[in-house]
Design a protein around this motif. Structure first.
Motif, mmCIF file in Angstrom:
data_model
loop_
_atom_site.group_PDB
_atom_site.id
_atom_site.type_symbol
_atom_site.label_atom_id
_atom_site.label_comp_id
_atom_site.label_asym_id
_atom_site.label_seq_id
_atom_site.Cartn_x
_atom_site.Cartn_y
_atom_site.Cartn_z
ATOM 1 N N ASP A 27 -55.336 28.594 0.576
ATOM 2 C CA ASP A 27 -55.667 28.887 -1.179
ATOM 3 C C ASP A 27 -54.631 28.619 -2.057
ATOM 4 O OD1 ASP A 27 -58.394 28.962 -0.198
ATOM 5 O OD2 ASP A 27 -58.342 31.046 -0.277
ATOM 6 N N ASP A 28 -54.708 27.828 -3.095
ATOM 7 C CA ASP A 28 -53.553 27.932 -4.033
ATOM 8 C C ASP A 28 -53.893 29.090 -5.094
ATOM 9 O OD1 ASP A 28 -51.481 27.212 -5.664
ATOM 10 O OD2 ASP A 28 -52.059 25.309 -6.022
ATOM 11 N N GLY A 29 -52.869 29.346 -5.808
ATOM 12 C CA GLY A 29 -52.988 30.437 -6.749
ATOM 13 C C GLY A 29 -53.783 30.226 -8.472
ATOM 14 N N ILE A 30 -54.119 28.868 -8.120
ATOM 15 C CA ILE A 30 -55.028 27.927 -9.398
ATOM 16 C C ILE A 30 -56.442 28.256 -9.133
ATOM 17 C CG2 ILE A 30 -55.212 26.064 -10.606
ATOM 18 C CD1 ILE A 30 -52.287 25.297 -9.959
ATOM 19 N N LEU A 31 -57.004 28.647 -9.943
ATOM 20 C CA LEU A 31 -58.633 28.547 -9.945
ATOM 21 C C LEU A 31 -59.110 27.432 -10.737
ATOM 22 C CD1 LEU A 31 -59.432 32.538 -10.191
ATOM 23 C CD2 LEU A 31 -59.098 31.197 -8.176
ATOM 24 N N ARG A 35 -63.040 28.925 -8.113
ATOM 25 C CA ARG A 35 -62.602 28.887 -6.989
ATOM 26 C C ARG A 35 -61.029 28.490 -6.669
ATOM 27 N NH1 ARG A 35 -65.880 24.844 -3.610
ATOM 28 N NH2 ARG A 35 -65.163 25.774 -2.007
ATOM 29 N N PRO A 36 -60.518 28.633 -5.750
ATOM 30 C CA PRO A 36 -59.125 28.407 -5.539
ATOM 31 C C PRO A 36 -58.752 27.150 -5.306
ATOM 32 C CG PRO A 36 -59.679 29.630 -3.591
ATOM 33 C CD PRO A 36 -60.971 29.710 -4.531
ATOM 34 N N ALA A 37 -57.897 26.347 -5.746
ATOM 35 C CA ALA A 37 -57.599 24.919 -5.298
ATOM 36 C C ALA A 37 -56.984 25.116 -3.957
ATOM 37 C CB ALA A 37 -56.505 24.369 -6.417
ATOM 38 N N GLN A 38 -56.813 23.999 -3.396
ATOM 39 C CA GLN A 38 -56.456 23.994 -1.855
ATOM 40 C C GLN A 38 -54.922 23.396 -1.708
ATOM 41 O OE1 GLN A 38 -58.181 25.175 0.887
ATOM 42 N NE2 GLN A 38 -59.002 25.922 -1.177
ATOM 43 N N ILE A 39 -54.253 23.936 -0.741
ATOM 44 C CA ILE A 39 -53.053 23.318 -0.318
ATOM 45 C C ILE A 39 -53.232 22.790 0.971
ATOM 46 C CG2 ILE A 39 -50.520 23.950 0.131
ATOM 47 C CD1 ILE A 39 -50.827 26.255 -1.718
ATOM 48 N N VAL A 40 -52.712 21.704 1.443
ATOM 49 C CA VAL A 40 -52.999 21.219 2.860
ATOM 50 C C VAL A 40 -51.496 21.531 3.420
ATOM 51 C CG1 VAL A 40 -52.508 18.735 2.329
ATOM 52 C CG2 VAL A 40 -53.662 19.196 4.342
ATOM 53 N N LYS A 41 -51.570 21.817 4.564
ATOM 54 C CA LYS A 41 -50.323 21.917 5.648
ATOM 55 C C LYS A 41 -50.384 20.858 6.552
ATOM 56 C CE LYS A 41 -48.171 25.581 7.945
ATOM 57 N NZ LYS A 41 -48.238 27.116 8.675
ATOM 58 N N LEU A 42 -49.235 20.195 6.213
ATOM 59 C CA LEU A 42 -49.176 19.054 6.994
ATOM 60 C C LEU A 42 -47.866 19.136 8.102
ATOM 61 C CD1 LEU A 42 -49.239 16.185 4.158
ATOM 62 C CD2 LEU A 42 -50.937 16.769 5.843
ATOM 63 N N LEU A 43 -47.806 18.578 9.244
ATOM 64 C CA LEU A 43 -47.012 18.571 10.362
ATOM 65 C C LEU A 43 -46.391 17.246 10.226
ATOM 66 C CD1 LEU A 43 -45.364 20.242 12.472
ATOM 67 C CD2 LEU A 43 -47.228 19.561 14.139
ATOM 68 N N VAL A 44 -45.023 17.061 10.060
ATOM 69 C CA VAL A 44 -44.216 15.869 10.114
ATOM 70 C C VAL A 44 -43.348 15.924 11.320
ATOM 71 C CG1 VAL A 44 -43.091 14.338 8.800
ATOM 72 C CG2 VAL A 44 -44.755 15.651 7.913
ATOM 73 N N TYR A 55 -48.393 20.771 0.608
ATOM 74 C CA TYR A 55 -48.811 19.649 -0.323
ATOM 75 C C TYR A 55 -50.009 20.136 -1.229
ATOM 76 C CZ TYR A 55 -49.702 15.299 -2.335
ATOM 77 O OH TYR A 55 -49.770 13.870 -3.393
ATOM 78 N N GLN A 56 -49.877 20.505 -2.578
ATOM 79 C CA GLN A 56 -50.959 20.988 -3.382
ATOM 80 C C GLN A 56 -51.904 19.788 -3.774
ATOM 81 O OE1 GLN A 56 -48.297 22.369 -6.593
ATOM 82 N NE2 GLN A 56 -49.155 24.273 -5.910
ATOM 83 N N LEU A 57 -53.196 20.082 -3.344
ATOM 84 C CA LEU A 57 -54.194 19.002 -3.782
ATOM 85 C C LEU A 57 -54.666 18.865 -5.090
ATOM 86 C CD1 LEU A 57 -56.159 19.330 -0.399
ATOM 87 C CD2 LEU A 57 -54.710 17.341 -1.015
ATOM 88 N N GLY A 58 -54.781 19.881 -5.720
ATOM 89 C CA GLY A 58 -55.021 19.924 -7.225
ATOM 90 C C GLY A 58 -56.647 20.028 -7.466
ATOM 91 N N ASN A 59 -57.374 20.213 -6.190
ATOM 92 C CA ASN A 59 -58.706 20.422 -6.414
ATOM 93 C C ASN A 59 -59.313 21.386 -5.331
ATOM 94 O OD1 ASN A 59 -59.351 18.844 -4.092
ATOM 95 N ND2 ASN A 59 -58.841 17.160 -5.249
ATOM 96 N N THR A 60 -60.456 21.663 -5.429
ATOM 97 C CA THR A 60 -61.126 22.601 -4.348
ATOM 98 C C THR A 60 -61.496 22.096 -3.100
ATOM 99 O OG1 THR A 60 -63.307 22.631 -5.496
ATOM 100 C CG2 THR A 60 -61.827 24.423 -6.102
ATOM 101 N N LEU A 61 -61.628 20.766 -2.865
ATOM 102 C CA LEU A 61 -61.993 19.940 -1.847
ATOM 103 C C LEU A 61 -61.132 20.132 -0.432
ATOM 104 C CD1 LEU A 61 -63.268 16.865 -3.706
ATOM 105 C CD2 LEU A 61 -64.753 18.819 -3.148
#
Length: 87
Positions: A27-31, A35-44, A55-61
């Motif tokens: 969950d991001d700190g932005i509502l 609902r909190p926006a989402q951050i996706v955790k990527l393994l590279v 990576y901040q997605l900027g939406n709740t999906l």
């Protein structure tokens, strides 16, 4: 806003496409609508070993499933998720 556009252009023009594995979401700190926006955790996988990118997605999906392999573009310390999904 101009800085964001310039980063987008630099990554699009000079970036290299690599693959990343979706490791999870946070969950991001932005509502957004309560609902909190989402951050996706990527393994590279890099030459110096595996690295995580948040990576901040900027939406709740949550558009990607866990363990999905997606394409991302990388230029220096800037990242951008490519539109098409690789399975």
């Amino acid at each position: 806003m101009l800085r964001t556009i310039m980063r987008y252009i630099k990554v699009k023009k000079n970036g290299k496409v690599i693959q990343a594995t979706v490791y999870g979401y946070m969950d991001d700190g932005i509502l957004i609508n309560g609902r909190p926006a989402q951050i996706v955790k990527l393994l590279v996988r890099t030459q110096s070993g595996p690295r995580f990118i948040l990576y901040q997605l900027g939406n709740t999906l949550r558009p990607y499933g866990i363990n999905d392999v997606i394409n991302i573009m990388v230029y220096k310390n800037y990242f951008m998720i490519c539109k098409n999904k690789v399975s």
